[in-house]
Design an enzyme around this catalytic site. Structure first.
Site, PDB file in Angstrom:
ATOM      1  N   GLY A  27       0.710  -1.287   0.019  1.00 47.68           N
ATOM      2  CA  GLY A  27       0.018   0.036  -0.096  1.00 47.68           C
ATOM      3  C   GLY A  27       0.844   1.247  -0.053  1.00 47.68           C
ATOM      4  CG  HIS A  30       4.662   4.886  -5.082  1.00 42.79           C
ATOM      5  ND1 HIS A  30       5.188   4.290  -6.181  1.00 42.79           N
ATOM      6  CD2 HIS A  30       5.206   4.533  -3.913  1.00 42.79           C
ATOM      7  CE1 HIS A  30       6.148   3.286  -5.818  1.00 42.79           C
ATOM      8  NE2 HIS A  30       6.216   3.482  -4.495  1.00 42.79           N
ATOM      9  CG  HIS A  33       2.685   0.749  -5.511  1.00 37.99           C
ATOM     10  ND1 HIS A  33       3.103   1.649  -4.762  1.00 37.99           N
ATOM     11  CD2 HIS A  33       3.592  -0.424  -5.098  1.00 37.99           C
ATOM     12  CE1 HIS A  33       3.783   1.435  -3.828  1.00 37.99           C
ATOM     13  NE2 HIS A  33       3.942   0.172  -3.878  1.00 37.99           N
ATOM     14  CD  GLN A  57       7.683  -7.405   3.791  1.00 37.33           C
ATOM     15  OE1 GLN A  57       6.840  -8.174   3.297  1.00 37.33           O
ATOM     16  NE2 GLN A  57       8.204  -6.566   3.122  1.00 37.33           N
ATOM     17  N   GLY A 144       8.575  -4.925  -8.869  1.00 36.57           N
ATOM     18  CA  GLY A 144       9.670  -4.072  -9.299  1.00 36.57           C
ATOM     19  C   GLY A 144      11.547  -4.407  -9.123  1.00 36.57           C
ATOM     20  CE  LYS A 146      12.902   2.156  -4.129  1.00 38.93           C
ATOM     21  NZ  LYS A 146      12.868   1.721  -3.252  1.00 38.93           N
ATOM     22  CG  ASP A 147      11.718  -3.229  -3.480  1.00 35.39           C
ATOM     23  OD1 ASP A 147      12.485  -2.973  -2.725  1.00 35.39           O
ATOM     24  OD2 ASP A 147      10.867  -2.600  -4.088  1.00 35.39           O
ATOM     25  CD  GLN A 150      10.218  -7.548  -2.626  1.00 32.07           C
ATOM     26  OE1 GLN A 150      10.069  -7.526  -1.564  1.00 32.07           O
ATOM     27  NE2 GLN A 150       9.473  -6.728  -3.447  1.00 32.07           N
TER      28      GLN A 150
HETATM   29  P1  AMP Z   1       6.211  -2.127  -1.702  1.00 28.21           P
HETATM   30  O1  AMP Z   1       4.833  -1.608  -1.794  1.00 28.21           O
HETATM   31  O2  AMP Z   1       6.893  -1.112  -1.450  1.00 28.21           O
HETATM   32  O3  AMP Z   1       6.366  -3.490  -1.020  1.00 28.21           O
HETATM   33  O4  AMP Z   1       6.110  -2.488  -3.266  1.00 28.21           O
HETATM   34  C1  AMP Z   1       5.235  -3.199  -3.971  1.00 28.21           C
HETATM   35  C2  AMP Z   1       5.933  -3.529  -5.515  1.00 28.21           C
HETATM   36  O5  AMP Z   1       6.081  -2.204  -5.986  1.00 28.21           O
HETATM   37  C3  AMP Z   1       7.117  -4.354  -5.478  1.00 28.21           C
HETATM   38  O6  AMP Z   1       7.236  -5.202  -6.339  1.00 28.21           O
HETATM   39  C4  AMP Z   1       8.283  -3.173  -5.633  1.00 28.21           C
HETATM   40  O7  AMP Z   1       9.529  -3.318  -6.153  1.00 28.21           O
HETATM   41  C5  AMP Z   1       7.436  -2.407  -6.658  1.00 28.21           C
HETATM   42  N1  AMP Z   1       8.001  -0.766  -6.493  1.00 28.21           N
HETATM   43  C6  AMP Z   1       8.185   0.014  -5.366  1.00 28.21           C
HETATM   44  N2  AMP Z   1       8.945   1.194  -5.785  1.00 28.21           N
HETATM   45  C7  AMP Z   1       8.719   1.125  -7.207  1.00 28.21           C
HETATM   46  C8  AMP Z   1       9.257   2.007  -8.255  1.00 28.21           C
HETATM   47  N3  AMP Z   1       9.819   3.189  -7.916  1.00 28.21           N
HETATM   48  N4  AMP Z   1       9.140   1.630  -9.383  1.00 28.21           N
HETATM   49  C9  AMP Z   1       8.472   0.308  -9.721  1.00 28.21           C
HETATM   50  N5  AMP Z   1       8.360  -0.622  -8.812  1.00 28.21           N
HETATM   51  C10 AMP Z   1       8.417  -0.174  -7.741  1.00 28.21           C
END
Ligand code: AMP
Length: 278
Positions: A27, A30, A33, A57, A144, A146-147, A150
């Site tokens: 959640g 942005h 996502h 986590q 993503g 970005k991670d 993961q």
């Molecule tokens: P999170 O909500 O931070 O756990 O991220 C959920 C998913 O969104 C994960 O697969 C992240 O790698 C991806 N994500 C987070 N930030 C970005 C970004 N700036 N660009 C692309 N994917 C992202």
């Protein structure tokens, strides 16, 4: 758009739809996502987003309790993006018998970088993603870059456990000034946000160095460290590793992952880039 919070309802919904793409999130959504949701749509007729701040986590000292949970805004973003299902379970639905009852680990991939700095983090990630895969039975799941670690850990987990789920890597979405979008950016003061720009700036600098023929990773790492230290960031790691095995590399002779984790004030940020010799 359907929003569900329980497993029986979810299973019933799943039995009625065909090919499904899943975007797991915590959640505070942005544009990063949203780009995953758009990519998910290219892969399946139905798109599901999970919104679950997964307690397993987070380490005890981390930001679980203060992690942003703007659910109404998140639901609007999902609706706008044409998402079919939002699965937003309470913690007791995901972990009725307490957390960490089953542990999946891929030690060779999780002992380094994020895994080293955040012990237990990837056990929690694997646990929640495995549960989401079993519950939603997606054909495709989007993660993503970005991670990056993961994404790699989940890809490897899927391969090892023979899950028939395509893991789709999605590019990092950035602000115009280069800052990678992150739910944690909202913790930054304007002054901290300015200093945080040194992370993407460091990555762009070393991309140019690699293109200019500088392949010794010692030098690339020093460049990145100096750029971060100029802005008084506290460095967790700056690394140059093989993007499949995560072993350290001394020279960029093939695709190499350059990864940064650093704290700006109390906010911990990560970012990375893949470089290749020209
Ligand atoms: P999170 O909500 O931070 O756990 O991220 C959920 C998913 O969104 C994960 O697969 C992240 O790698 C991806 N994500 C987070 N930030 C970005 C970004 N700036 N660009 C692309 N994917 C992202």
């Amino acid at each position: 758009m359907t929003t569900l919070r329980t497993i029986p309802e979810l299973r019933q919904w799943r039995s009625r739809v065909g090919r499904l793409a899943l975007v797991p999130t915590m959640g505070a959504l942005h544009a990063g996502h949203v780009s995953l949701m758009k990519i998910a749509r290219e892969h399946a007729d139905h798109v599901a987003v999970s919104i679950f701040v997964n307690p397993t986590q987070f380490a005890a000292h981390e930001d679980l309790s203060k992690y942003p949970r703007p659910l109404e805004a998140d639901l609007s973003i999902c609706r706008e993006a044409g998402v079919d299902l939002v699965f937003n379970p309470p913690v007791e639905v995901m972990y009725p018998s307490g957390a960490m009852d089953v542990v999946i680990d891929l030690p060779s991939l999780t002992a380094v970088l994020e895994g080293q700095k955040r012990p237990g983090h990837f056990k929690g990630v694997c646990q929640v993603v495995a549960k989401l895969f079993n519950l939603l039975e997606p054909d495709v799941a989007c993660f993503g870059q970005k991670d990056y670690q993961q994404l790699r850990v989940i890809t490897a987990m899927g391969e090892s456990l023979d899950w028939p789920i395509d893991i789709v890597p999605c590019p990092t979405i950035r602000e115009v000034d280069g800052l990678a979008l992150s739910s944690r950016n909202r913790y930054l003061s304007p002054e901290e946000r300015q200093r945080a720009l040194s992370i993407s700036r460091a990555l762009r600098q070393v991309e140019r160095q690699v293109q200019a023929g500088h392949h010794q990773t010692n030098r690339l790492i020093t460049t990145m460290q100096n750029t971060l230290l100029e802005q008084h960031l506290a460095i967790d790691y700056v690394a140059a590793v093989d993007p499949v095995s995560f072993r350290n590399v001394s020279e960029v002779t093939s695709r190499t992952l350059l990864a940064i984790a650093a704290r700006v004030g109390t906010t911990r940020l990560i970012d990375n880039t893949l470089v290749e010799p020209p």
